[in-house]
Write an enzyme that holds these catalytic residues in place. Structure first.
Site, mmCIF file in Angstrom:
data_model
loop_
_atom_site.group_PDB
_atom_site.id
_atom_site.type_symbol
_atom_site.label_atom_id
_atom_site.label_comp_id
_atom_site.label_asym_id
_atom_site.label_seq_id
_atom_site.Cartn_x
_atom_site.Cartn_y
_atom_site.Cartn_z
ATOM 1 N N GLU A 250 71.325 40.003 28.763
ATOM 2 C CA GLU A 250 71.021 40.455 27.265
ATOM 3 C C GLU A 250 71.116 41.897 27.085
ATOM 4 O OE1 GLU A 250 68.474 37.583 24.805
ATOM 5 O OE2 GLU A 250 67.318 39.193 25.472
ATOM 6 N N HIS B 177 72.168 26.509 51.143
ATOM 7 C CA HIS B 177 72.850 25.208 51.172
ATOM 8 C C HIS B 177 73.444 24.627 49.871
ATOM 9 C CE1 HIS B 177 71.136 24.528 55.018
ATOM 10 N NE2 HIS B 177 70.229 25.379 54.917
ATOM 11 N N LYS C 22 70.759 32.615 16.130
ATOM 12 C CA LYS C 22 69.534 32.471 15.496
ATOM 13 C C LYS C 22 69.527 32.010 14.071
ATOM 14 C CE LYS C 22 66.434 35.222 18.614
ATOM 15 N NZ LYS C 22 65.762 36.544 18.479
#
Length: 413
Positions: free
Chosen positions: A267, A288, A402
């Site tokens: 961000e 893994h 937003k």
């Protein structure tokens, strides 16, 4: 080693010394600037901690569960701190950050509402996810108790200005702690945003800030690991050598620290077509799942491995049983020896494949060490912003999303 609770054990060589000099100059200006960033001055405060202690004492009274409502920087720092807490500690502190409807409903149904407390955190006071969760919790409590004593169930952390969350707190009369105006959510872990949950979890909060102060003190001296870390990143970016940066933590007690850092890096630095994609990894488990790609894929990543000096720690493997099964290399070893060996092997294997690798060792992972790590990576991120020409404190693209989400809700109403 100096008095810091961590040190860089495998630094990279910065190809262009001028980049390191540029990073050191930028850090010097940053530390000497007046007025200083509120982020730095905040760790010297005592008044906010005193206020948080008072609120924590009241909140803990007859509490069985404490639910923290927040998202992003309002939650990830507290979650990273929770990884230090003993698993059997009481009361139980839960972080409900992602507003998944099924998860949230299950959480409310599974707790004793009479003894559950809520902390609602939003810097702006207008975060829709947090407000939705807060209003639902308040409504459920009202219906369960007839609206009585609602103020005893909530604490709000938000900026000292007009907002929906501040209005909610005023209407029910619950305690409010001020979110610092000059510190963004993703940088707020060492403010009351992280410290109130830490107090409720019984952590040593003064030690957290002490570790952060130690990093700031070191940053003002030559050969700062923070300046070096930013320079290493910037030199590789300028050379076109990396597009990703991987933080690989070899401890479950840093399991959420990496996602906290991931938000901070993404961000703060992903702007104007610039930035490197942050990847969080956990060792040894991600050996893994991701190591094959890291070793044999296209490359283009810088790896930072954090180990917690686990050699000699943990339960002992039974020697006779291990030998009987043909596992002589494990006979008489402790579980921490295995983790330590795998961390070293991963770093060396990456280096042999010409993947840039650096390492940080934490001899003792406690509150002071975690506070130091928080401040180190916040400083490194800010410096990286300077070196790549972006503002590490804003987030313009996020704001666009937003606004659009709100339009969708309004149009479907």
């Amino acid at each position: 080693m100096d008095d810091l609770p961590y040190f860089i054990s495998r630094p990279l060589a910065v190809a262009d010394p001028a980049v390191l000099q540029e990073s050191e100059r930028a850090l010097g200006h940053l530390m000497a600037a007046e007025p200083r960033l509120e982020l730095f001055g905040n760790v010297e405060r005592a008044d906010d901690l005193a206020a948080a202690k008072t609120v924590a004492h009241e909140l803990l009274e007859n509490a069985s569960s404490i639910i923290v409502l927040g998202i992003g920087g309002s939650s990830l720092g507290g979650q990273a701190l929770k990884d230090l807490q003993a698993p059997d500690a009481r009361p139980q502190v839960l972080f409900l950050d992602n507003p998944d409807p099924v998860t949230y409903e299950r959480a409310l149904l599974s707790c004793d509402l009479k003894t559950t407390r809520f902390i609602a955190i939003s810097k702006s006071g207008g975060t829709p996810e947090t407000l939705a969760q807060t209003l639902i919790a308040a409504d459920v409590l009202k219906r369960a108790s007839g609206g009585n004593y609602l103020k005893r169930h909530f604490v709000v952390i938000t900026e000292p200005k007009k907002s929906p969350l501040k209005q909610f707190a005023g209407e029910i009369g619950c305690p409010v702690l001020d979110h610092p105006l000059g510190i963004g959510g993703r940088y707020s872990v060492l403010t009351v945003v992280g410290l109130l949950p830490a107090l409720l979890m019984g952590l040593d909060v003064p030690a957290l800030r002490d570790g952060a102060r130690a990093v700031l003190k070191r940053a003002s001296s030559p050969a700062s690991p923070t300046a070096l870390g930013a320079a290493e990143h910037a030199a590789l970016v300028r050379a076109g050598a990396i597009k990703e940066t991987v933080l690989w933590c070899y401890s479950d007690r840093l399991k959420t620290f990496a996602p906290w850092w991931r938000q901070l890096w993404a961000e703060s630095l992903g702007k104007s077509g610039k930035g490197t994609t942050p990847v969080a990894a956990l060792g040894p488990v991600d050996q893994h799942s991701q190591l094959q790609l890291f070793l044999d894929g296209p490359g283009g990543a810088l790896f930072t491995l954090i180990d917690c000096a686990t050699a000699g720690q943990g339960p002992l493997l039974p020697e006779a049983d291990a030998k009987r099964l043909g596992l002589s290399y494990l006979a008489g070893r402790r579980l921490g020896d295995l983790v330590d060996a795998e961390a070293r092997a991963t770093a060396e294997t990456l280096a042999k494949r010409a993947r840039p690798v650096r390492g940080l060792t934490v001899p003792r992972l406690d509150e002071r060490a975690l506070g130091a790590l928080f401040m180190h990576f916040m400083l490194e991120t800010i410096l990286m912003g300077h070196l790549t020409g972006v503002d590490p404190f804003d987030q313009p693209a996020v704001e666009e999303g937003k606004v659009l989400a709100r339009k969708y809700l309004e149009s479907s109403g």
